[in-house]
Design an enzyme around this catalytic site. Structure first.
Site, PDB file in Angstrom:
ATOM      1  N   HIS A  37       0.863  -1.184   0.000  1.00 32.71           N
ATOM      2  CA  HIS A  37       0.000   0.000   0.000  1.00 32.71           C
ATOM      3  C   HIS A  37       0.899   1.233   0.000  1.00 32.71           C
ATOM      4  CE1 HIS A  37       1.046   0.121   4.228  1.00 32.71           C
ATOM      5  NE2 HIS A  37       0.545  -1.093   4.403  1.00 32.71           N
ATOM      6  N   HIS A  40       4.038   1.388   2.214  1.00 34.87           N
ATOM      7  CA  HIS A  40       5.241   0.736   1.684  1.00 34.87           C
ATOM      8  C   HIS A  40       5.882   1.604   0.598  1.00 34.87           C
ATOM      9  CE1 HIS A  40       2.786  -2.926   2.940  1.00 34.87           C
ATOM     10  NE2 HIS A  40       3.909  -3.129   3.599  1.00 34.87           N
ATOM     11  N   LYS A 152       5.559   3.277  11.466  1.00 32.10           N
ATOM     12  CA  LYS A 152       4.323   2.563  11.792  1.00 32.10           C
ATOM     13  C   LYS A 152       4.595   1.449  12.803  1.00 32.10           C
ATOM     14  CE  LYS A 152       0.332   0.329  11.174  1.00 32.10           C
ATOM     15  NZ  LYS A 152       0.762  -1.021  11.369  1.00 32.10           N
ATOM     16  N   GLN A 156       9.560  -2.052  16.246  1.00 34.16           N
ATOM     17  CA  GLN A 156      10.380  -2.813  15.291  1.00 34.16           C
ATOM     18  C   GLN A 156      11.556  -1.966  14.800  1.00 34.16           C
ATOM     19  OE1 GLN A 156       8.833  -5.453  12.018  1.00 34.16           O
ATOM     20  NE2 GLN A 156       9.153  -3.615  10.811  1.00 34.16           N
TER      21      GLN A 156
END
Ligand code: AMP
Length: 289
Positions: A37, A40, A152, A156
């Site tokens: 989407h 990315h 997002k 991570q």
């Protein structure tokens, strides 16, 4: 439309990159799990702006999913993804199979430290070890100058920064801001799981996060009060089950008492069939002269 060079094996990626590397071209790398989407694509565009050649990987990594999670159901649409990447002018698409990344007998795992222990690390045991293992392997295979990760998945990003530093990985790890839908919901491949009412309910996450950032900017620096306000707002939304909502130190992800340095508000919640995460920067009130 140009075609992306699609490669599957480790040897093919290394082969495709050997000449550009010899010519001194810089390589940018965007690891993904596909179902692409605009979020990315923001990473792809950042890579294209900063490097000479962009490699994207699509790999739904089994080791980062828990036994009762959505590995089998995770959306996969290689043809649509490949067309989007071609339209963006991506040079190489690495789409390994599970046995390419984890040949029979592969046992080695990367275990990130304390930065991976809280929040999503607590809710998803083994998740960040799976992420770190696959990212270290991908960085070793592609050997890019710069790799791009979305804010997002803020925890991570921080885990990967720490792993890269601890393991002396020479790639520069770069964070890219969150891309949102018009109503504020963070773009995510998992939004495909949402029914219309879930999708509407999901707005509460960014609403609560924005209110938190605004309250801090306006002078509310008590982090517990900010957490509580987010919790109340999210728990009041029908169909949303809060997992955590917390204001944390933006670098260490440890909880803070007071917002007096850059912080981040993190939330995770179940919305219908999906587990969604989101976050915003929370800064102390601007000092008056
Ligand atoms: P995924 O395919 O979900 O594993 O995500 C691949 C990369 O894209 C990760 O670095 C994500 O943080 C990033 N990403 C996913 N969604 C967004 C978004 N809405 N905005 C910015 N980056 C994103």
């Amino acid at each position: 439309m140009t075609r992306v060079e699609r490669v599957i094996s480790v040897e093919e990626v290394r082969g495709a990159l050997s000449r550009p590397r010899l010519e001194g071209r810089t390589i940018g790398f965007v690891p993904t799990m596909g179902a692409l989407h605009e979020g990315h694509l923001a990473l792809v565009r950042a890579s294209q702006a900063q490097t000479d050649l962009t490699v994207v990987s699509i790999f739904v990594n089994p080791t980062q999913f828990g036994p009762n999670e959505d590995f089998d159901a995770y959306p996969r649409d290689l043809d649509a993804d490949s067309a989007m990447l071609a339209a963006e002018g991506v040079d190489v698409l690495f789409m390994p199979t599970v046995p390419v990344m984890y040949p029979p007998g592969a046992e080695t795992r990367v275990e990130p430290g304390s930065i991976a222990s809280r929040w999503c690390g607590e809710a998803r045991p083994g998740h960040f070890s799976g992420v770190a293992t696959v990212v270290v392997k991908l960085l070793d295979i592609v050997a890019p100058s710069v790799a791009f990760f979305g804010e997002k998945d803020y925890q991570q990003l921080k885990v990967i920064e720490r792993v890269a530093r601890d393991l002396d990985i020479p790639t520069r790890i770069t964070g890219v801001p969150i891309v949102r839908e018009n109503d504020g919901v963070a773009m995510s491949s998992r939004n495909r799981y949402l029914r219309e009412d879930d999708r509407r309910a999901a707005r509460v996450l960014y609403r609560a996060l924005s209110a938190c950032a605004e309250a801090a900017a306006a002078g509310q620096t008590d982090a517990r009060a900010l957490d509580e306000a987010m919790r109340r707002a999210i728990e009041a939304e029908a169909g949303v089950e809060l997992e955590y909502a917390a204001v944390v130190d933006a670098a260490t992800l440890e909880p803070v008492e007071t917002v007096e340095r850059p912080c981040r508000a993190l939330v995770a919640a179940r919305v219908g069939p999906a587990r969604l995460i989101d976050n915003v920067a929370v800064l102390p009130p601007a000092k008056r002269p």
